[in-house]
Scaffold this motif. Structure first.
Motif, PDB file in Angstrom:
ATOM      1  N   TYR A  42       0.828  -1.215   0.000  1.00  0.00           N
ATOM      2  CA  TYR A  42       0.000   0.000   0.000  1.00  0.00           C
ATOM      3  C   TYR A  42       0.855   1.255   0.000  1.00  0.00           C
ATOM      4  CZ  TYR A  42      -4.184  -2.795   1.111  1.00  0.00           C
ATOM      5  OH  TYR A  42      -5.223  -3.686   1.077  1.00  0.00           O
ATOM      6  N   ASP A  43       1.984   1.215   0.707  1.00  0.00           N
ATOM      7  CA  ASP A  43       2.862   2.380   0.771  1.00  0.00           C
ATOM      8  C   ASP A  43       3.576   2.611  -0.559  1.00  0.00           C
ATOM      9  OD1 ASP A  43       2.276   2.800   3.535  1.00  0.00           O
ATOM     10  OD2 ASP A  43       3.607   1.137   3.997  1.00  0.00           O
ATOM     11  N   TYR A  92      -9.527  -2.974   3.366  1.00  0.00           N
ATOM     12  CA  TYR A  92      -8.157  -3.023   2.846  1.00  0.00           C
ATOM     13  C   TYR A  92      -7.372  -3.922   3.803  1.00  0.00           C
ATOM     14  CZ  TYR A  92      -9.477   0.942  -0.085  1.00  0.00           C
ATOM     15  OH  TYR A  92     -10.098   1.760  -1.007  1.00  0.00           O
ATOM     16  N   LYS A  99      -1.821   4.050   6.292  1.00  0.00           N
ATOM     17  CA  LYS A  99      -3.252   3.824   6.481  1.00  0.00           C
ATOM     18  C   LYS A  99      -3.758   4.712   7.619  1.00  0.00           C
ATOM     19  CE  LYS A  99      -4.934  -0.397   6.194  1.00  0.00           C
ATOM     20  NZ  LYS A  99      -5.127  -1.847   6.425  1.00  0.00           N
ATOM     21  N   VAL A 103      -7.792   2.830   6.188  1.00  0.00           N
ATOM     22  CA  VAL A 103      -7.829   3.160   4.756  1.00  0.00           C
ATOM     23  C   VAL A 103      -6.455   3.659   4.310  1.00  0.00           C
ATOM     24  CG1 VAL A 103      -8.856   4.642   2.989  1.00  0.00           C
ATOM     25  CG2 VAL A 103     -10.269   3.758   4.865  1.00  0.00           C
ATOM     26  N   PRO A 104      -5.850   3.029   3.304  1.00  0.00           N
ATOM     27  CA  PRO A 104      -4.572   3.524   2.796  1.00  0.00           C
ATOM     28  C   PRO A 104      -4.772   4.825   2.020  1.00  0.00           C
ATOM     29  CG  PRO A 104      -5.347   1.686   1.464  1.00  0.00           C
ATOM     30  CD  PRO A 104      -6.285   1.799   2.629  1.00  0.00           C
ATOM     31  N   SER A 107      -5.818   5.243  -1.763  1.00  0.00           N
ATOM     32  CA  SER A 107      -7.183   5.030  -2.257  1.00  0.00           C
ATOM     33  C   SER A 107      -7.802   6.309  -2.809  1.00  0.00           C
ATOM     34  CB  SER A 107      -8.068   4.467  -1.140  1.00  0.00           C
ATOM     35  OG  SER A 107      -8.212   5.410  -0.086  1.00  0.00           O
ATOM     36  N   TRP A 212      -8.826  -3.311  -3.239  1.00  0.00           N
ATOM     37  CA  TRP A 212      -9.624  -3.402  -2.022  1.00  0.00           C
ATOM     38  C   TRP A 212     -10.422  -4.684  -2.093  1.00  0.00           C
ATOM     39  CZ3 TRP A 212     -10.868  -0.087  -5.991  1.00  0.00           C
ATOM     40  CH2 TRP A 212     -12.123  -0.204  -6.558  1.00  0.00           C
TER      41      TRP A 212
END
Length: 254
Positions: A42-43, A92, A99, A103-104, A107, A212
């Motif tokens: 995600y990062d 997620y 996050k 939530v990251p 998104s 997601w």
């Protein structure tokens, strides 16, 4: 042959307008197939999307005014994501340092890519609006549609009533666009439905690539319910109304 050439040209302009969305899909696919070092997936996605945005500005593919609109949609989308994840609509599941409330931050770029497409296609196809309704009808409608994404969890879902309002308000409205110097037109409500459908297609690709996860996809991936098209159509309407209103207020291309 002339019609085919026009269709190819139209597709080319649309493809360039979707550049940000294509970059998102490519990034999702690459990070799904291979594990990048040092940071969670995600990062890395957040870093890639930020770099993509910087490149689009520096290359001139997007203007600073368009960036302002895209940033607005990033914030609107992120607020919606935080609420929906809190309500259990989707999740997620992967880890990430970036996050907040589950939530990251990447998104928000998925919503921003819709705004990017609208701004890019508006400029590339020289979009114009015919018989655009009064702001006294447009602004409350956009607000009501956006709020319904939140309030239907606590009250009745009025999306179909809102859809009927859209048809009534925009019944005589058209969108015109230019391909190779030739002007075409389309009912505005039809353009909403077409864009919403293709976003639903993109949603299926995104969930397959792990962007997601819906509750029914926890064990194995499955097609997103066709009823989600209505949600995307309404979100497209909100996006379109915001972009169109800002353009009309400014009186020139964003």
């Amino acid at each position: 042959m002339g019609a085919i050439k026009q269709l190819i040209r139209f597709g080319w302009e649309e493809a360039w307008s979707c550049l940000f969305a294509v970059a998102i899909f490519a990034s999702l696919a690459i990070t799904q197939l291979m594990t990048l070092p040092f940071l969670p997936r995600y990062d890395w996605l957040l870093i890639i999307f930020i770099l993509m945005q910087v490149w689009m500005i520096r290359s001139g593919l997007e203007t600073w005014d368009e960036l302002k609109v895209i940033t607005l949609f990033h914030l609107i989308g992120l607020a919606l994501e935080i609420f929906k994840v809190h309500m259990g609509s989707w999740s997620y599941p992967e880890e990430g340092y970036s996050k907040i409330f589950g939530v990251p931050l990447y998104s928000g770029f998925m919503y921003a890519s819709v705004a990017s497409y609208l701004c890019q296609s508006w400029r590339r196809l020289k979009v114009d609006l015919v018989r655009w309704p009064s702001s006294l009808a447009v602004v409350p409608l956009a607000i009501a549609i956006y709020l319904n994404f939140f309030t239907h969890h606590y009250w009745i879902d009025v999306r179909y009533w809102l859809a009927w309002l859209v048809i009534i308000i925009f019944w005589k409205s058209w969108v015109t666009y230019e391909v190779n110097g030739i002007r075409y037109r389309m009912p505005l409500a039809l353009s909403f439905m077409l864009i919403g459908f293709f976003i639903w297609v993109a949603e299926n690709i995104s969930t397959y690539l792990g962007a997601w996860e819906y509750p029914n996809q926890a064990e194995t991936w499955s097609l997103v319910h066709l009823g989600k098209v209505s949600s995307w159509v309404l979100l497209v309407i909100v996006s379109f109304l915001i972009v169109a209103t800002l353009k009309r207020m400014k009186g020139r291309c964003i």
